[in-house]
Design a protein around this motif. Structure first.
Motif, PDB file in Angstrom:
ATOM      1  N   PHE A 255      33.364  21.676 -35.807  1.00 13.71           N
ATOM      2  CA  PHE A 255      33.429  23.007 -36.474  1.00 13.71           C
ATOM      3  C   PHE A 255      32.252  23.692 -36.356  1.00 13.71           C
ATOM      4  CE2 PHE A 255      37.562  22.485 -38.272  1.00 13.71           C
ATOM      5  CZ  PHE A 255      37.950  23.911 -38.365  1.00 13.71           C
ATOM      6  N   GLY A 256      31.027  22.895 -36.470  1.00 13.39           N
ATOM      7  CA  GLY A 256      29.825  23.661 -36.168  1.00 13.39           C
ATOM      8  C   GLY A 256      29.564  24.074 -34.879  1.00 13.39           C
TER       9      GLY A 256
ATOM     10  N   LEU B 137      28.663  18.102 -49.833  1.00 12.17           N
ATOM     11  CA  LEU B 137      27.916  18.776 -48.526  1.00 12.17           C
ATOM     12  C   LEU B 137      28.228  18.382 -47.174  1.00 12.17           C
ATOM     13  CD1 LEU B 137      24.043  18.944 -50.138  1.00 12.17           C
ATOM     14  CD2 LEU B 137      26.045  20.757 -49.774  1.00 12.17           C
ATOM     15  N   MET B 138      28.397  16.695 -47.282  1.00  8.74           N
ATOM     16  CA  MET B 138      29.091  16.312 -46.009  1.00  8.74           C
ATOM     17  C   MET B 138      30.380  16.797 -45.708  1.00  8.74           C
ATOM     18  SD  MET B 138      27.083  13.717 -44.787  1.00  8.74           S
ATOM     19  CE  MET B 138      27.331  11.889 -44.534  1.00  8.74           C
ATOM     20  N   GLY B 139      30.972  17.413 -46.580  1.00  8.05           N
ATOM     21  CA  GLY B 139      32.581  18.132 -46.286  1.00  8.05           C
ATOM     22  C   GLY B 139      32.220  19.295 -45.496  1.00  8.05           C
ATOM     23  N   PHE B 140      31.092  19.519 -45.291  1.00  7.37           N
ATOM     24  CA  PHE B 140      30.947  20.870 -44.313  1.00  7.37           C
ATOM     25  C   PHE B 140      29.876  20.529 -43.373  1.00  7.37           C
ATOM     26  CE2 PHE B 140      29.558  25.287 -44.612  1.00  7.37           C
ATOM     27  CZ  PHE B 140      30.582  26.053 -44.395  1.00  7.37           C
ATOM     28  N   PRO B 141      30.296  21.304 -42.122  1.00  2.00           N
ATOM     29  CA  PRO B 141      29.335  21.196 -40.901  1.00  2.00           C
ATOM     30  C   PRO B 141      27.918  21.689 -41.317  1.00  2.00           C
ATOM     31  CG  PRO B 141      31.421  22.356 -40.249  1.00  2.00           C
ATOM     32  CD  PRO B 141      31.362  22.198 -41.832  1.00  2.00           C
ATOM     33  N   MET B 142      26.872  20.715 -40.824  1.00  2.00           N
ATOM     34  CA  MET B 142      25.650  20.922 -41.219  1.00  2.00           C
ATOM     35  C   MET B 142      25.231  22.158 -40.558  1.00  2.00           C
ATOM     36  SD  MET B 142      24.161  17.311 -40.206  1.00  2.00           S
ATOM     37  CE  MET B 142      22.408  17.107 -40.157  1.00  2.00           C
ATOM     38  N   LEU B 143      25.477  22.679 -39.417  1.00  2.00           N
ATOM     39  CA  LEU B 143      24.948  23.708 -38.805  1.00  2.00           C
ATOM     40  C   LEU B 143      25.422  25.064 -39.621  1.00  2.00           C
ATOM     41  CD1 LEU B 143      23.301  24.966 -36.096  1.00  2.00           C
ATOM     42  CD2 LEU B 143      25.749  25.231 -35.347  1.00  2.00           C
ATOM     43  N   LEU B 144      26.585  24.890 -40.044  1.00  2.00           N
ATOM     44  CA  LEU B 144      27.037  26.265 -40.930  1.00  2.00           C
ATOM     45  C   LEU B 144      26.414  26.101 -42.291  1.00  2.00           C
ATOM     46  CD1 LEU B 144      30.897  26.195 -40.266  1.00  2.00           C
ATOM     47  CD2 LEU B 144      29.303  27.047 -38.974  1.00  2.00           C
ATOM     48  N   LEU B 145      25.887  24.748 -42.996  1.00  2.00           N
ATOM     49  CA  LEU B 145      25.343  24.809 -44.033  1.00  2.00           C
ATOM     50  C   LEU B 145      23.984  25.659 -43.882  1.00  2.00           C
ATOM     51  CD1 LEU B 145      25.833  23.921 -47.022  1.00  2.00           C
ATOM     52  CD2 LEU B 145      24.674  21.638 -46.287  1.00  2.00           C
ATOM     53  N   ALA B 146      23.391  25.067 -42.853  1.00  2.00           N
ATOM     54  CA  ALA B 146      22.007  25.679 -42.481  1.00  2.00           C
ATOM     55  C   ALA B 146      21.989  27.112 -42.163  1.00  2.00           C
ATOM     56  CB  ALA B 146      21.359  24.874 -41.419  1.00  2.00           C
ATOM     57  N   LEU B 147      23.183  27.652 -41.437  1.00  2.00           N
ATOM     58  CA  LEU B 147      23.446  29.086 -41.480  1.00  2.00           C
ATOM     59  C   LEU B 147      23.548  29.835 -42.550  1.00  2.00           C
ATOM     60  CD1 LEU B 147      24.142  31.170 -38.977  1.00  2.00           C
ATOM     61  CD2 LEU B 147      26.387  30.780 -39.546  1.00  2.00           C
ATOM     62  N   VAL B 148      24.383  29.288 -43.358  1.00  2.00           N
ATOM     63  CA  VAL B 148      24.365  30.098 -44.710  1.00  2.00           C
ATOM     64  C   VAL B 148      23.141  29.847 -45.609  1.00  2.00           C
ATOM     65  CG1 VAL B 148      25.705  30.070 -47.083  1.00  2.00           C
ATOM     66  CG2 VAL B 148      26.967  29.626 -44.855  1.00  2.00           C
ATOM     67  N   ILE B 149      22.523  29.008 -45.538  1.00  2.00           N
ATOM     68  CA  ILE B 149      21.260  28.989 -46.285  1.00  2.00           C
ATOM     69  C   ILE B 149      20.231  29.762 -45.642  1.00  2.00           C
ATOM     70  CG2 ILE B 149      19.122  27.487 -47.126  1.00  2.00           C
ATOM     71  CD1 ILE B 149      21.235  25.045 -47.315  1.00  2.00           C
ATOM     72  N   ALA B 150      20.302  29.633 -44.345  1.00  2.00           N
ATOM     73  CA  ALA B 150      19.101  30.463 -43.446  1.00  2.00           C
ATOM     74  C   ALA B 150      19.192  31.858 -43.691  1.00  2.00           C
ATOM     75  CB  ALA B 150      18.910  30.124 -42.151  1.00  2.00           C
ATOM     76  N   LEU B 164      17.427  23.616 -42.695  1.00  2.00           N
ATOM     77  CA  LEU B 164      17.773  22.463 -41.895  1.00  2.00           C
ATOM     78  C   LEU B 164      17.453  21.393 -42.659  1.00  2.00           C
ATOM     79  CD1 LEU B 164      16.420  23.561 -38.302  1.00  2.00           C
ATOM     80  CD2 LEU B 164      18.942  23.057 -39.053  1.00  2.00           C
ATOM     81  N   GLY B 165      16.434  21.427 -43.395  1.00  2.00           N
ATOM     82  CA  GLY B 165      16.100  20.173 -44.132  1.00  2.00           C
ATOM     83  C   GLY B 165      17.156  19.810 -45.287  1.00  2.00           C
ATOM     84  N   VAL B 166      17.562  20.947 -46.085  1.00  2.00           N
ATOM     85  CA  VAL B 166      18.640  20.661 -47.178  1.00  2.00           C
ATOM     86  C   VAL B 166      19.956  20.325 -46.219  1.00  2.00           C
ATOM     87  CG1 VAL B 166      20.357  21.852 -48.732  1.00  2.00           C
ATOM     88  CG2 VAL B 166      17.597  22.409 -48.595  1.00  2.00           C
ATOM     89  N   ALA B 167      20.123  20.573 -45.186  1.00  2.00           N
ATOM     90  CA  ALA B 167      21.489  20.442 -44.517  1.00  2.00           C
ATOM     91  C   ALA B 167      21.561  18.896 -44.076  1.00  2.00           C
ATOM     92  CB  ALA B 167      21.652  21.218 -43.420  1.00  2.00           C
ATOM     93  N   SER B 168      20.195  18.346 -43.936  1.00  2.00           N
ATOM     94  CA  SER B 168      20.148  16.995 -43.325  1.00  2.00           C
ATOM     95  C   SER B 168      19.979  15.806 -44.522  1.00  2.00           C
ATOM     96  CB  SER B 168      18.828  16.946 -42.512  1.00  2.00           C
ATOM     97  OG  SER B 168      18.826  17.922 -41.564  1.00  2.00           O
ATOM     98  N   ILE B 169      19.596  16.450 -45.856  1.00  2.00           N
ATOM     99  CA  ILE B 169      19.577  15.392 -46.816  1.00  2.00           C
ATOM    100  C   ILE B 169      20.680  14.397 -46.719  1.00  2.00           C
ATOM    101  CG2 ILE B 169      19.676  15.097 -49.343  1.00  2.00           C
ATOM    102  CD1 ILE B 169      17.770  17.679 -49.528  1.00  2.00           C
ATOM    103  N   PRO B 170      21.906  14.939 -46.898  1.00  2.00           N
ATOM    104  CA  PRO B 170      23.019  13.909 -47.225  1.00  2.00           C
ATOM    105  C   PRO B 170      22.820  12.788 -46.184  1.00  2.00           C
ATOM    106  CG  PRO B 170      23.968  16.154 -47.115  1.00  2.00           C
ATOM    107  CD  PRO B 170      22.563  16.217 -46.727  1.00  2.00           C
TER     108      PRO B 170
END
Lengths: 318, 298
Positions: A255-256, B137-150, B164-170
């Motif tokens: 998805f990413g 947080l794991m239920g969501f793609p890391m890249l998308l999480l980083a995208l939203v935060i950025a 990216l740091g927040v997205a990689s914490i899990p």
């Protein structure tokens, strides 16, 4: 088993609530007045402060974040996912148009990354140290390092522009024109699956090597069984356990990746919708996409966990 | 007495012939591909440090007389749409890549370790709350999480690192929590507790050092992924943007000139691949040398 599934489903609902709430909170930190996004700068200047307050009230923007969140949630259950001010359309309608495209792409990528990846891993493990192993391992290690958007560009350059074999962009529904649709999907699916394929191959190889060292495999050999039977029937099932665990996570990666690949190949899917919505600060759409993607990821993880029982009868659900 | 010594000598002989470090070195440096990774990494770091001396041109220097020049003796990889030298930009691009990669992992590892440690050590409702948030947080793609935060924070290197740091914490929190749950059942922790050591002392002095090896390996193996994600965000147009040199946005900028100037996109992509490949191989080597049992789990 049934109680386990029910328990997991309840857990999944909590996870989704938490996820949407976190994203809701994060989106609300967007600098700038959300009203500005609804009305546009010119309208805001034209309106009096009283009229602005009224508009704010109508949109519910004067209430606290928590109240707004639960209001959104209540509306979602009633089928009202809000309106997109960026696309000027209903969010649920937008998502239902875009989602099938990404899911089709994702399912194909998932299928090929699993089958090809696991096959590569098996070949590498069985022919350990031989040239087949070297080639497969190198391919897998390279596959996990390629930036997929770059691979997409290179493939467009080679197969689309120079050789002219494949169309370079766009999406056609397989129901309209199956052949054209397939041709358009070849490159995006390869890009999307390559990373997962690599990690599937690496994991299968490692876990297969562990399994074929075990006593029951030696017994199978000494019984005089054929190599094919031993590997595919006796060893494969056990060596798939760790691979299946990671496959659940791979849905996230696919998805990413879809975000990047849909951008490169101009495919109108959820990934592009999410990028456009994020840049347009269209948080109703972002929120909807997050919910849908979250549901898909959580459900696939549930399926993965249930499939353990089939792979490994030692697993007990309680 | 003599017999006893003999027995002792025999025991000495049976000890593993190599010390831990020598075994580590033999496994780690024994594989050619790991060695290759190390050499490439060292080269990248050296080039990043001495970029000012190595780069033939100023990477921000706009030269409108030489827009989109093809590769030549003067400009080895050609120039971009603003006439900037591609090779120089590529060389300077190592800096943000390495900085973002390591800073992100540092943030993620520190935060993730602390969260996982607290969750695993105290258990109960603390663990439930922390780990359920991590699951969310794991239920969501890391890249998308980083995208939203950025998107919320805005572009630029600092914000990309945070996103990216927040997205990689899990990932780190999960591994650390699992490690803590195992380690805290050991007798020495129970002994420490009965001796009256504080929780903080037990966590910091006894659990963290024992959980360290998998964390370090996880960190090494994740830097590559973070670099790929950073490139992805830059490609989407939210990471580090021109005139600053970032490989992801260079690929993106070259996208429109694919047929006339393919080098604009091809070169930065190869640079990304090479560093990610090297990092992954070093991570693999580290894992196999420290603890081969971690294969398949990290």
């Amino acid at each position: 088993m049934i109680t386990y599934i029910i328990k997991r489903l309840i857990q999944a609902v909590f996870i989704l609530l938490l996820l949407t709430f976190i994203v809701y909170g994060v989106m609300r930190f967007v600098p700038g007045d959300p009203l500005l996004m609804y009305l546009g700068a010119t309208d805001i200047q034209a309106l009096s402060p009283e009229a602005l307050d009224q508009a704010r009230q109508e949109l519910g923007l004067d209430q606290g974040i928590l109240v707004q969140y639960f209001k959104w949630l209540g509306n979602v259950f009633q089928g009202d996912w809000g309106k997109s001010f960026h696309f000027k359309a209903d969010v649920l309608l937008l998502i239902s148009q875009r989602m099938p495209v990404t899911i089709y792409l994702g399912v194909l990528a998932f299928f090929f990354s699993s089958t090809i990846g696991i096959s590569l891993g098996i070949i590498a493990a069985v022919r350990r140290g031989k040239w087949a192993d070297t080639v497969a391992t190198l391919a897998a290690n390279t596959a996990i390092t390629i930036p997929i958007f770059w691979l997409g560009i290179i493939m467009i350059l080679i197969f689309g522009v120079s050789l002219g074999w494949l169309p370079i962009a766009g999406f056609t529904s397989p129901f309209d024109d199956f052949w054209l649709s397939t041709k358009k999907l070849i490159m995006p699916v390869i890009c999307l699956m390559i990373g997962s394929m690599g990690s599937n191959a690496r994991l299968t190889r490692t876990s297969m090597l562990e399994v074929i060292r075990q006593d029951y495999i030696r017994t199978a050999w000494s019984k005089g069984l054929k190599e094919r039977v031993i590997i595919l029937k006796h060893a494969l099932k056990n060596s798939l356990i760790p691979v299946i665990t990671v496959m659940g996570l791979q849905v996230r990666f696919i998805f990413g990746g879809a975000v990047l690949i849909e951008q490169v190949f101009a495919i109108p899917g959820m990934g592009r919708l999410l990028v456009d919505a994020t840049f347009g600060k269209d948080y109703m759409v972002v929120q909807g996409c997050v919910l849908v993607i979250g549901i898909i990821v959580v459900l696939t993880n549930l399926i993965v966990d249930i499939s353990y029982g089939w792979l490994d009868p030692r697993v007990r659900y309680d | 007495m003599k017999q006893r010594r003999k027995r002792q000598e025999k025991f000495m002989e049976e000890r593993p012939p190599m010390s831990g470090w020598r075994r580590f070195a033999r496994v780690f440096f024994g594989r050619k591909v790991v060695l290759f990774g190390l050499i490439v990494l060292a080269l990248y770091v050296l080039i990043a440090i001495f970029a000012d001396l190595i780069a033939p041109y100023d990477y921000k220097q706009i030269n409108l007389q030489q827009v989109l020049a093809q590769p030549s003796g003067e400009h080895l990889l050609g120039t971009d749409t603003a006439g900037r030298d591609v090779l120089s930009r590529l060389i300077y691009g190592i800096r943000p890549t390495l900085i973002v990669g390591s800073a992100t992992i540092l943030i993620a590892a520190v935060c993730g370790t602390i969260l996982g440690l607290i969750a695993g050590y105290f258990g109960g409702w603390i663990q439930t709350i922390i780990m359920r948030c991590i699951d969310a947080l794991m239920g969501f793609p890391m890249l998308l999480l980083a995208l939203v935060i950025a998107a919320v924070l805005g572009g630029g290197m600092k914000n990309i690192i945070i996103a990216l740091g927040v997205a990689s914490i899990p990932t780190f929190a999960r591994v650390m929590c699992a490690q803590t749950l195992i380690i805290k059942e050991n007798d020495y922790i129970i002994a420490g507790r009965s001796l009256g050591f504080t929780n903080w002392h037990l966590m910091w002095n006894h659990i963290v050092p024992n959980a360290f090896p998998p964390l370090v390996i996880l960190a090494t193996m994740n830097i590559g992924m973070v670099i790929l994600m950073e490139a992805g965000l830059s490609f989407l147009g939210i990471g580090i943007q021109a005139p600053d040199a970032a490989w992801g946005s260079m690929v993106s900028a070259g996208y429109n000139r694919l047929t006339s100037n393919p080098m604009l996109s091809v070169a930065p992509g190869i640079a990304i691949m090479l560093i990610v490949f090297s990092l992954n191989m070093v991570g693999d080597g580290l894992r196999d040398a420290v603890d081969p049992r971690l294969r398949g789990t990290l």
